[in-house]
Scaffold this motif. Structure first.
Motif, mmCIF file in Angstrom:
data_model
loop_
_atom_site.group_PDB
_atom_site.id
_atom_site.type_symbol
_atom_site.label_atom_id
_atom_site.label_comp_id
_atom_site.label_asym_id
_atom_site.label_seq_id
_atom_site.Cartn_x
_atom_site.Cartn_y
_atom_site.Cartn_z
ATOM 1 N N SER A 1 5.780 20.938 -16.088
ATOM 2 C CA SER A 1 5.073 21.503 -14.970
ATOM 3 C C SER A 1 4.931 23.042 -14.972
ATOM 4 O O SER A 1 6.518 23.836 -15.667
ATOM 5 C CB SER A 1 6.251 21.208 -13.683
ATOM 6 N N ASP B 1 8.137 12.651 -15.178
ATOM 7 C CA ASP B 1 7.417 13.680 -14.488
ATOM 8 C C ASP B 1 8.460 14.501 -12.999
ATOM 9 O O ASP B 1 8.531 15.488 -12.969
ATOM 10 C CB ASP B 1 6.544 12.546 -13.739
ATOM 11 N N ALA B 2 9.563 13.626 -13.161
ATOM 12 C CA ALA B 2 10.515 14.111 -11.337
ATOM 13 C C ALA B 2 11.800 15.247 -12.107
ATOM 14 O O ALA B 2 11.425 16.673 -11.241
ATOM 15 C CB ALA B 2 11.800 12.994 -11.690
ATOM 16 N N GLY C 1 4.646 14.854 -7.325
ATOM 17 C CA GLY C 1 5.748 15.152 -8.260
ATOM 18 C C GLY C 1 5.929 14.034 -9.259
ATOM 19 O O GLY C 1 6.838 14.204 -10.136
ATOM 20 N N ILE C 2 5.904 12.437 -9.176
ATOM 21 C CA ILE C 2 6.296 11.358 -10.041
ATOM 22 C C ILE C 2 5.086 10.888 -9.871
ATOM 23 O O ILE C 2 5.374 10.365 -11.487
ATOM 24 C CB ILE C 2 7.272 10.717 -9.406
ATOM 25 N N SER D 1 10.192 17.585 -14.545
ATOM 26 C CA SER D 1 10.032 18.851 -15.011
ATOM 27 C C SER D 1 10.110 19.385 -13.939
ATOM 28 O O SER D 1 10.345 20.984 -13.891
ATOM 29 C CB SER D 1 9.133 18.411 -15.639
ATOM 30 N N THR D 2 9.807 19.090 -12.812
ATOM 31 C CA THR D 2 9.388 19.291 -11.679
ATOM 32 C C THR D 2 11.082 20.436 -10.483
ATOM 33 O O THR D 2 10.736 21.273 -10.821
ATOM 34 C CB THR D 2 8.732 18.358 -10.272
HETATM 35 MG MG MG Z 1 6.151 15.655 -11.695
#
Ligand code: MG
Ligand code: AMP
Length: 326
Positions: free
Chosen positions: A227, A270-271, A159-160, A273-274
């Motif tokens: 995501s 990234d983190a 996820g990152i 959006s998850t």
């Molecule tokens: Mg992510």
């Protein structure tokens, strides 16, 4: 997965073609289980070094390869880390804390159990509860280059990792003197500078239609990460089981189809959006109001589009079947 890669490729290429009239070098390859395209005003050698770096990150962070540095940590319930793995795990710990465990890199046992995109298992409730007991966000620490995993926790950085790789790639290009660039690591976008003085236009994947965009974002100098529940999934008995897990150990099931985050760090984009996908629209907006360090676009199953204030003049919705919530 392959269909999704093609979609990412087509969208990225359509954006890149706009950039063909100035001296950008381009390089495309597969790593991190996805399609990667780099375009920047640097020479071939710089992009080759970036490719090498991304491939070495891909090897080190591969959850499914028992020989990766990450897997060795998982096998040994922790151990010493340095370099990128140290930096990335510190960021992962911070974002897990910041999001109250919605971003949870300790979900490795859950991810392995469901194996979305691989075996596509629909596990029994007892199996999920068992894996969940060994997937708690509080059961791992990193301090002074030492990682400790308790209670059978297995770390997964899916996820990152791509967002972090986009940070490193962009830094390398800037250090080599690059001033303009567009990088896509499986749809995790990093933009450097402008495109001949104008904003870059980034196509946002349509959540329902492959190889189509739902709208475009006009941005410069930022990271754009989406995501969505269409990226990796299987369906059975009319129900979709996708790759982003909630705190109950099941694929998140709320009103959202996708969340796009725009901010100044690829790892954070990234983190977040998850995490926002897991939180859902209302909690996600509350998190936005609390943090104020990113912008976002939320798209729901009932075709509403919620755009945070900083992106309202930057996002153009292209599908008339969708409507703005705000
Ligand atoms: Mg992510
Ligand atoms: P992304 O596509 O960035 O939203 O990340 C999804 C990937 O992150 C999955 O394929 C898993 O490897 C991992 N993952 C799934 N759920 C979570 C979660 N709640 N927190 C952190 N990582 C997750």
């Amino acid at each position: 997965m392959k269909r999704h890669l093609l979609t990412v490729l087509l969208i990225v290429l359509s954006v890149f073609c706009c950039a063909c009239n100035h001296p950008h070098t381009q390089l495309s390859f597969i790593a991190m289980d996805t399609y990667i395209t780099l375009s920047a005003d640097v020479n071939d050698g710089v992009l080759s070094s970036v490719r090498q770096k991304i491939c070495s990150l891909s090897d080190a962070l591969d959850f499914h390869n028992s020989g990766s540095a990450l897997s060795i940590l998982n096998q040994n319930a922790g151990g010493p880390v340095d370099g990128d793995l140290n930096t990335l795990l510190q960021l992962a710990r911070q974002y897990a804390n910041d999001t109250g465990g919605a971003f949870n890199p300790a979900l490795g046992n859950i991810i392995r159990l469901w194996d979305i995109g691989g075996q596509n298992r629909l596990p029994a409730a007892a199996q999920i509860n068992d894996a969940l007991a060994h997937s708690q966000s509080g059961d791992w620490q990193i301090q002074d280059g030492q990682v400790s995993l308790q209670n059978g926790v297995q770390l997964d950085l899916g996820g990152i990792a791509k967002g972090y790789a986009s940070d490193i790639a962009l830094q390398m290009i800037e250090q080599a003197g690059g001033t303009s660039g567009l990088l896509s690591i499986g749809g995790n976008i990093a933009v450097l500078g402008s495109k001949n003085g104008d904003d870059w236009r980034i196509a946002i994947q349509h959540p329902e239609t492959e190889q189509a965009s739902i709208g475009t974002l006009s941005v410069c100098d930022c990271f754009v990460v989406t995501s969505g529940d269409y990226q990796r999934y299987f369906e059975t008995n009319g129900k979709r089981y996708h790759h982003i897990f909630g705190q109950n150990g099941y694929p998140t099931d709320n009103s959202l189809r996708s969340v796009t985050v725009v901010t100044d760090s690829g790892a954070k984009a990234d983190a977040y959006s998850t995490a926002l996908f897991v939180m859902g629209l209302d909690q996600g907006l509350a998190f936005y109001n609390q943090k104020q360090d990113f912008e976002a676009i939320f798209i729901t199953k009932d075709r509403s589009v919620t755009v945070t204030p900083g992106l309202r003049n930057r996002f153009t919705l292209q599908d008339g079947g969708y409507y703005y919530e705000n």
